[in-house]
Design a protein around this motif. Structure first.
Motif, PDB file in Angstrom:
ATOM      1  N   PRO A  52      -0.465 -32.817  33.605  1.00 10.89           N
ATOM      2  CA  PRO A  52       0.695 -31.914  33.621  1.00 10.89           C
ATOM      3  C   PRO A  52       2.009 -32.696  33.695  1.00 10.89           C
ATOM      4  O   PRO A  52       2.134 -33.650  34.461  1.00 10.89           O
ATOM      5  N   GLN A  53       2.950 -32.295  32.863  1.00  4.34           N
ATOM      6  CA  GLN A  53       4.258 -32.941  32.831  1.00  4.34           C
ATOM      7  C   GLN A  53       5.228 -32.202  33.756  1.00  4.34           C
ATOM      8  O   GLN A  53       5.174 -30.971  33.868  1.00  4.34           O
ATOM      9  N   GLU A  54       6.097 -32.953  34.401  1.00  8.37           N
ATOM     10  CA  GLU A  54       7.143 -32.345  35.228  1.00  8.37           C
ATOM     11  C   GLU A  54       8.342 -32.041  34.335  1.00  8.37           C
ATOM     12  O   GLU A  54       9.326 -32.782  34.291  1.00  8.37           O
ATOM     13  N   ILE A  55       8.197 -30.939  33.603  1.00  9.62           N
ATOM     14  CA  ILE A  55       9.207 -30.562  32.612  1.00  9.62           C
ATOM     15  C   ILE A  55       9.508 -29.075  32.742  1.00  9.62           C
ATOM     16  O   ILE A  55       8.839 -28.344  33.478  1.00  9.62           O
ATOM     17  N   TRP A  56      10.510 -28.641  31.983  1.00 10.45           N
ATOM     18  CA  TRP A  56      10.845 -27.218  31.938  1.00 10.45           C
ATOM     19  C   TRP A  56       9.886 -26.510  30.985  1.00 10.45           C
ATOM     20  O   TRP A  56       9.619 -26.982  29.881  1.00 10.45           O
ATOM     21  N   PRO A  60       4.443 -19.134  31.119  1.00 10.73           N
ATOM     22  CA  PRO A  60       3.075 -19.573  31.432  1.00 10.73           C
ATOM     23  C   PRO A  60       2.267 -19.972  30.206  1.00 10.73           C
ATOM     24  O   PRO A  60       1.338 -20.778  30.306  1.00 10.73           O
ATOM     25  N   GLU A  61       2.629 -19.432  29.035  1.00 10.48           N
ATOM     26  CA  GLU A  61       1.873 -19.752  27.816  1.00 10.48           C
ATOM     27  C   GLU A  61       2.046 -21.214  27.395  1.00 10.48           C
ATOM     28  O   GLU A  61       1.282 -21.715  26.564  1.00 10.48           O
ATOM     29  N   ALA A  62       3.028 -21.906  27.957  1.00  8.85           N
ATOM     30  CA  ALA A  62       3.265 -23.308  27.600  1.00  8.85           C
ATOM     31  C   ALA A  62       2.632 -24.274  28.592  1.00  8.85           C
ATOM     32  O   ALA A  62       2.683 -25.486  28.388  1.00  8.85           O
ATOM     33  N   ARG A  63       2.018 -23.755  29.635  1.00 11.86           N
ATOM     34  CA  ARG A  63       1.497 -24.607  30.702  1.00 11.86           C
ATOM     35  C   ARG A  63       0.045 -25.043  30.435  1.00 11.86           C
ATOM     36  O   ARG A  63      -0.627 -24.496  29.552  1.00 11.86           O
ATOM     37  N   PRO A  64      -0.453 -26.006  31.199  1.00 10.11           N
ATOM     38  CA  PRO A  64      -1.815 -26.522  30.988  1.00 10.11           C
ATOM     39  C   PRO A  64      -2.908 -25.458  31.072  1.00 10.11           C
ATOM     40  O   PRO A  64      -3.890 -25.519  30.327  1.00 10.11           O
ATOM     41  N   ASP A  65      -2.756 -24.477  31.967  1.00  9.87           N
ATOM     42  CA  ASP A  65      -3.790 -23.445  32.098  1.00  9.87           C
ATOM     43  C   ASP A  65      -3.972 -22.660  30.799  1.00  9.87           C
ATOM     44  O   ASP A  65      -5.087 -22.258  30.456  1.00  9.87           O
ATOM     45  N   ARG A 109      12.271 -32.658  30.162  1.00  7.24           N
ATOM     46  CA  ARG A 109      12.517 -33.163  31.517  1.00  7.24           C
ATOM     47  C   ARG A 109      13.988 -32.951  31.904  1.00  7.24           C
ATOM     48  O   ARG A 109      14.307 -32.551  33.026  1.00  7.24           O
ATOM     49  N   ALA A 110      14.851 -33.240  30.941  1.00  5.64           N
ATOM     50  CA  ALA A 110      16.279 -33.055  31.201  1.00  5.64           C
ATOM     51  C   ALA A 110      16.598 -31.582  31.460  1.00  5.64           C
ATOM     52  O   ALA A 110      17.447 -31.254  32.306  1.00  5.64           O
ATOM     53  N   LEU A 111      15.907 -30.701  30.753  1.00 10.50           N
ATOM     54  CA  LEU A 111      16.103 -29.263  30.963  1.00 10.50           C
ATOM     55  C   LEU A 111      15.716 -28.862  32.382  1.00 10.50           C
ATOM     56  O   LEU A 111      16.401 -28.066  33.035  1.00 10.50           O
ATOM     57  N   GLU A 112      14.600 -29.405  32.848  1.00 12.35           N
ATOM     58  CA  GLU A 112      14.124 -29.083  34.194  1.00 12.35           C
ATOM     59  C   GLU A 112      15.135 -29.528  35.251  1.00 12.35           C
ATOM     60  O   GLU A 112      15.266 -28.887  36.304  1.00 12.35           O
ATOM     61  N   ARG A 113      15.877 -30.594  34.942  1.00 10.65           N
ATOM     62  CA  ARG A 113      16.807 -31.159  35.925  1.00 10.65           C
ATOM     63  C   ARG A 113      18.268 -30.810  35.619  1.00 10.65           C
ATOM     64  O   ARG A 113      19.183 -31.391  36.217  1.00 10.65           O
ATOM     65  N   ALA A 114      18.474 -29.905  34.683  1.00  8.31           N
ATOM     66  CA  ALA A 114      19.850 -29.567  34.285  1.00  8.31           C
ATOM     67  C   ALA A 114      20.660 -29.105  35.496  1.00  8.31           C
ATOM     68  O   ALA A 114      20.230 -28.216  36.237  1.00  8.31           O
ATOM     69  N   PRO A 115      21.833 -29.688  35.710  1.00  2.81           N
ATOM     70  CA  PRO A 115      22.614 -29.375  36.911  1.00  2.81           C
ATOM     71  C   PRO A 115      23.311 -28.021  36.868  1.00  2.81           C
ATOM     72  O   PRO A 115      23.653 -27.461  37.913  1.00  2.81           O
ATOM     73  N   ASP A 116      23.540 -27.490  35.658  1.00  3.69           N
ATOM     74  CA  ASP A 116      24.255 -26.217  35.582  1.00  3.69           C
ATOM     75  C   ASP A 116      23.833 -25.456  34.332  1.00  3.69           C
ATOM     76  O   ASP A 116      23.140 -25.982  33.446  1.00  3.69           O
ATOM     77  N   GLU A 117      24.273 -24.209  34.245  1.00  3.77           N
ATOM     78  CA  GLU A 117      23.866 -23.333  33.144  1.00  3.77           C
ATOM     79  C   GLU A 117      24.395 -23.822  31.805  1.00  3.77           C
ATOM     80  O   GLU A 117      23.712 -23.730  30.785  1.00  3.77           O
ATOM     81  N   ARG A 118      25.601 -24.352  31.794  1.00  3.15           N
ATOM     82  CA  ARG A 118      26.171 -24.833  30.539  1.00  3.15           C
ATOM     83  C   ARG A 118      25.334 -25.969  29.962  1.00  3.15           C
ATOM     84  O   ARG A 118      25.029 -25.995  28.760  1.00  3.15           O
TER      85      ARG A 118
END
Length: 294
Positions: A52-56, A60-65, A109-118
């Motif tokens: 599993p990747q720590e990403i955005w 659920p359809e995009a996850r490993p399960d 990964r960058a999406l998961e860590r995005a600091p703000d909505e913009r």
């Protein structure tokens, strides 16, 4: 853009269908989109470990399960064919595909860590470009070239029967037999090779020819000619309204060698739906079985 599907597995199924139909370009495009929509399905199908990747994730359809569920439901559709698995493995391991997947994972990964909505919206727009059909088409050529170079252009289609040639001891007599039995005229006739007549049947041509004598050299290794040209051969023709052909045969006094003219329902048997048929023999000894279809 390629149509967004509710489930990433649908892209894999579309790729499978396209590959089976020989539509290689469409199959590759569907797979590439499927790879982006779920990073784990292809890995599980080809037997790779899929950590599993720590990403955005968009859902659920995009996850490993979801990948586990897809492989449980549709894995055999892929794994039951060596050609399909070679195709999947080749696209999955293609260097261009590997590069774009690495970039896509970094973006996620960058999406998961995005600091703000913009920032997130900007990254989401960039993410959408990965599945843009224009981008996919523009980068297909080198992938397709490698696939075709590896003889992976799709499974070969089954051969189609074009013509069936029957050698006749007496071509004139045989042609007359088929005219009476089938109630059709030959489409083409020729006097070469002691006579030749071509009957256009559904899906193929039945050709009666008089070239029944092999050359002295026997270049094809056929061996001696059998006493009966039709020995061991049965030509089965599917027809509608069998009774019409039966009446035609009887009218022309063609001997009925075998038949099943009652259905299972009519005889009250457990074998309901038994195929109705009758068998005749042409002047050269070929057995012809007419079966009722539809």
């Amino acid at each position: 853009m390629i149509a967004r599907k509710d489930n990433p597995g649908e892209h894999f199924n579309s790729a499978l269908e396209a590959f089976t139909s020989g539509e290689l370009e469409t199959a590759v495009a569907c797979l590439r989109v499927g790879f982006f929509e779920n990073l784990y399905i292809a890995a599980r199908l080809v037997g790779e470990e899929a950590h599993p990747q720590e990403i955005w994730y968009p859902g659920p359809e995009a996850r490993p399960d979801a990948a586990v569920e897809y492989v449980e439901r549709f894995g055999f559709d892929w794994k039951g064919s060596n050609a399909k698995m070679r195709f999947l493995q080749s696209v999955w391991s293609d260097p261009l595909v590997r590069r774009e997947l690495e970039n896509f994972i970094s973006l996620s990964r960058a999406l998961e860590r995005a600091p703000d909505e913009r920032t997130r919206n900007k990254l989401l727009d960039e993410r959408l470009r990965y599945t843009d059909r224009g981008r996919i088409d523009a980068t297909q050529a080198e992938i397709l070239c490698r696939l075709r170079g590896g003889d992976l252009a799709g499974p070969s289609q089954p051969p189609v029967l074009d013509s069936l040639y029957l050698a006749a001891a007496d071509p004139v007599e045989s042609v007359e037999f088929y005219r009476k039995l089938l109630n059709i005229e030959p489409r083409e006739t020729s006097r070469q090779a002691r006579g030749c007549a071509e009957f256009e049947l559904s899906g193929f041509k039945l050709v009666i020819h008089g070239l029944d004598q092999q050359s002295e050299e026997d270049p094809f290794g056929l061996g001696p000619r059998p006493a009966s040209l039709g020995w061991g051969s049965v030509l089965v023709l599917g027809v509608q309204k069998l009774d019409g052909y039966l009446e035609q045969a009887r009218h022309h006094e063609i001997e009925i060698l075998d038949s099943e003219l009652e259905t299972g329902e009519a005889m009250g048997l457990e074998t309901a739906g038994t195929t109705r048929f009758f068998v005749v023999k042409d002047p050269s000894g070929y057995l012809i079985q007419l079966e009722e279809r539809g």
